[in-house]
Design a protein around this motif. Structure first.
Motif, short mmCIF file in Angstrom:
data_model
loop_
_atom_site.label_atom_id
_atom_site.label_comp_id
_atom_site.label_asym_id
_atom_site.label_seq_id
_atom_site.Cartn_x
_atom_site.Cartn_y
_atom_site.Cartn_z
N ALA A 113 54.95 47.44 56.19
CA ALA A 113 55.54 47.32 54.85
C ALA A 113 56.68 48.32 54.67
CB ALA A 113 54.46 47.52 53.79
N GLN A 114 56.51 49.53 55.18
CA GLN A 114 57.57 50.53 55.07
C GLN A 114 58.82 50.08 55.81
OE1 GLN A 114 56.36 54.62 55.87
NE2 GLN A 114 54.26 54.09 55.30
N LEU A 115 58.63 49.45 56.95
CA LEU A 115 59.76 48.95 57.73
C LEU A 115 60.60 47.96 56.91
CD1 LEU A 115 61.10 48.77 60.60
CD2 LEU A 115 59.55 46.84 61.02
N PHE A 116 59.94 47.16 56.09
CA PHE A 116 60.63 46.14 55.29
C PHE A 116 60.89 46.58 53.84
CE2 PHE A 116 58.76 43.68 58.74
CZ PHE A 116 59.87 42.99 59.18
N ARG A 117 60.64 47.86 53.52
CA ARG A 117 60.82 48.40 52.17
C ARG A 117 59.98 47.63 51.14
NH1 ARG A 117 65.73 47.25 53.70
NH2 ARG A 117 66.28 46.16 51.81
N LEU A 118 58.72 47.39 51.52
CA LEU A 118 57.80 46.66 50.66
C LEU A 118 56.59 47.54 50.35
CD1 LEU A 118 57.88 43.21 52.48
CD2 LEU A 118 59.02 43.80 50.35
N ALA A 119 55.81 47.11 49.37
CA ALA A 119 54.60 47.83 49.00
C ALA A 119 53.60 46.85 48.41
CB ALA A 119 54.93 48.92 47.97
N SER A 120 52.37 47.32 48.31
CA SER A 120 51.30 46.57 47.67
C SER A 120 50.80 47.36 46.48
CB SER A 120 50.13 46.35 48.63
OG SER A 120 50.53 45.58 49.72
N VAL A 121 50.49 46.66 45.41
CA VAL A 121 49.92 47.29 44.22
C VAL A 121 48.49 46.78 44.07
CG1 VAL A 121 50.05 47.49 41.70
CG2 VAL A 121 52.14 47.56 43.07
N THR A 122 47.56 47.71 43.92
CA THR A 122 46.16 47.37 43.72
C THR A 122 45.75 47.85 42.34
OG1 THR A 122 45.72 47.63 46.08
CG2 THR A 122 43.81 47.66 44.61
N VAL A 123 45.22 46.92 41.54
CA VAL A 123 44.78 47.23 40.19
C VAL A 123 43.25 47.13 40.18
CG1 VAL A 123 44.91 46.60 37.75
CG2 VAL A 123 46.90 46.26 39.24
N THR A 124 42.61 48.27 40.02
CA THR A 124 41.16 48.31 39.97
C THR A 124 40.72 48.19 38.52
OG1 THR A 124 41.14 49.75 41.89
CG2 THR A 124 39.10 49.62 40.63
N THR A 125 39.78 47.29 38.30
CA THR A 125 39.32 47.03 36.94
C THR A 125 37.81 47.24 36.85
OG1 THR A 125 38.87 44.69 37.36
CG2 THR A 125 41.10 45.27 36.64
N ALA A 126 37.32 47.17 35.65
CA ALA A 126 35.88 47.22 35.40
C ALA A 126 35.33 45.81 35.57
CB ALA A 126 35.60 47.77 34.01
N SER A 127 35.43 45.28 36.79
CA SER A 127 35.02 43.92 37.07
C SER A 127 34.26 43.86 38.37
CB SER A 127 36.25 43.01 37.17
OG SER A 127 35.92 41.76 37.71
N ALA A 128 33.23 43.05 38.42
CA ALA A 128 32.47 42.86 39.64
C ALA A 128 33.26 42.05 40.67
CB ALA A 128 31.15 42.15 39.33
N ALA A 129 34.32 41.37 40.23
CA ALA A 129 35.14 40.56 41.15
C ALA A 129 36.02 41.42 42.04
CB ALA A 129 36.00 39.59 40.35
N GLY A 130 36.10 42.70 41.79
CA GLY A 130 36.90 43.58 42.63
C GLY A 130 38.31 43.74 42.11
N PRO A 131 39.11 44.51 42.84
CA PRO A 131 40.48 44.79 42.40
C PRO A 131 41.41 43.60 42.56
CG PRO A 131 40.10 45.77 44.53
CD PRO A 131 38.78 45.19 44.09
N LEU A 132 42.49 43.62 41.80
CA LEU A 132 43.57 42.65 41.96
C LEU A 132 44.58 43.29 42.89
CD1 LEU A 132 42.41 42.21 38.94
CD2 LEU A 132 44.47 40.90 38.66
N GLU A 133 45.07 42.51 43.86
CA GLU A 133 46.05 43.04 44.80
C GLU A 133 47.28 42.15 44.81
OE1 GLU A 133 44.63 44.18 48.63
OE2 GLU A 133 42.67 44.75 47.83
N ILE A 134 48.43 42.82 44.80
CA ILE A 134 49.71 42.13 44.90
C ILE A 134 50.41 42.69 46.13
CG2 ILE A 134 51.84 41.51 43.72
CD1 ILE A 134 50.45 42.52 41.10
N ASP A 135 50.47 41.89 47.19
CA ASP A 135 51.09 42.30 48.45
C ASP A 135 52.52 41.79 48.51
OD1 ASP A 135 48.76 43.49 49.50
OD2 ASP A 135 48.02 41.53 50.15
N GLY A 136 53.37 42.54 49.20
CA GLY A 136 54.72 42.07 49.48
C GLY A 136 55.73 42.27 48.37
N LEU A 137 55.51 43.28 47.53
CA LEU A 137 56.47 43.58 46.47
C LEU A 137 57.58 44.48 46.99
CD1 LEU A 137 54.16 44.35 43.41
CD2 LEU A 137 55.50 42.28 43.83
N ASP A 138 58.78 44.26 46.51
CA ASP A 138 59.88 45.18 46.77
C ASP A 138 59.43 46.57 46.32
OD1 ASP A 138 62.92 45.55 47.27
OD2 ASP A 138 62.54 46.49 45.32
#
Length: 161
Positions: A113-138
Motif C-alpha cells: 500500500a505504501q508503494l502505491f500511496r494507499l491506505a486502509s481505514v478500519t472503523v471499530t464499532t460497538a458491534s458483534a459484526a466486527g470492524p468496518l474496513e475500507i481498503d485501497g484509499l488514496d
C-alpha cells in the motif's frame, strides 16, 4: 438510515495494489507446487502437470479478474451520522455504522500500500459484526476520513455501547 450502495469508489491505484498482492499469492502457491515436485519421488509426473496447468489458469484468472472486480464493488461513504461500506469480491457485504457506535478509527499502510500511496481505514464499532474496513484509499483521502470520523464520533452524543 437506509442500506444502500455507498457513493465513493476507492482509489483507481487499488487495482494495481490488488494485482501485485494477487501475483504474490499466486507465486507462493506456485513455489509450493515446485517444492512438491522436488519432494515427490513418484516416477509418474502426470499429476504434477495437471496441477501446474490448473494453477497457471487459475492464477492468471485471479490476477486479471480479482482486482478489477474488487474495484467495481468496494465503495464507502461518510455522512454526518454514519459510515457506509461495501466490500468483498466473491462474498459482498454492505454495512452501516452509526457514528454513535464508533469506538476507534485506524489508518493502516502495509508495504505494498505504501508503494502505491494507499491506505486502509478500519472503523471499530460497538458491534458483534466486527470492524468496518475500507481498503485501497488514496493516502490523503484516508487521512482526511480518519480525521473527519474521529471528530464526528467525538461530537456524537451517543455512548458507543
Amino acid at each position: 438510515m437506509q442500506l444502500r450502495e455507498p457513493a465513493n469508489l476507492v482509489s483507481p491505484r487499488a487495482i494495481r495494489m490488488w494485482t501485485v498482492q494477487g501475483v504474490i499469492v499466486s507465486l507462493v502457491v506456485g513455489v509450493a507446487q515446485v517444492f512438491w515436485w522436488f519432494i515427490d519421488d513418484a516416477p509418474e509426473r502426470t499429476t504434477h502437470y495437471v496441477v501446474a496447468a490448473a494453477w497457471l489458469v487459475l492464477a492468471v484468472a485471479y490476477v486479471l479478474a480479482m482486482p478489477r472486480w474488487r474495484y467495481r464493488v468496494h465503495r464507502w461513504e461518510a455522512t454526518p451520522h454514519a459510515i457506509y461500506t461495501q466490500t468483498g469480491w466473491l462474498n459482498q457485504e454492505r454495512r452501516i455504522a452509526p457514528l454513535s457506535r464508533v469506538q476507534t478509527v485506524d489508518l493502516k499502510r502495509g508495504p505494498i500500500a505504501q508503494l502505491f500511496r494507499l491506505a486502509s481505514v478500519t472503523v471499530t464499532t460497538a458491534s458483534a459484526a466486527g470492524p468496518l474496513e475500507i481498503d485501497g484509499l488514496d493516502l490523503e483521502v484516508a487521512r482526511q476520513l480518519v480525521e473527519t470520523l474521529t471528530t464526528a464520533a467525538v461530537l456524537e452524543k451517543g455512548d458507543a455501547t
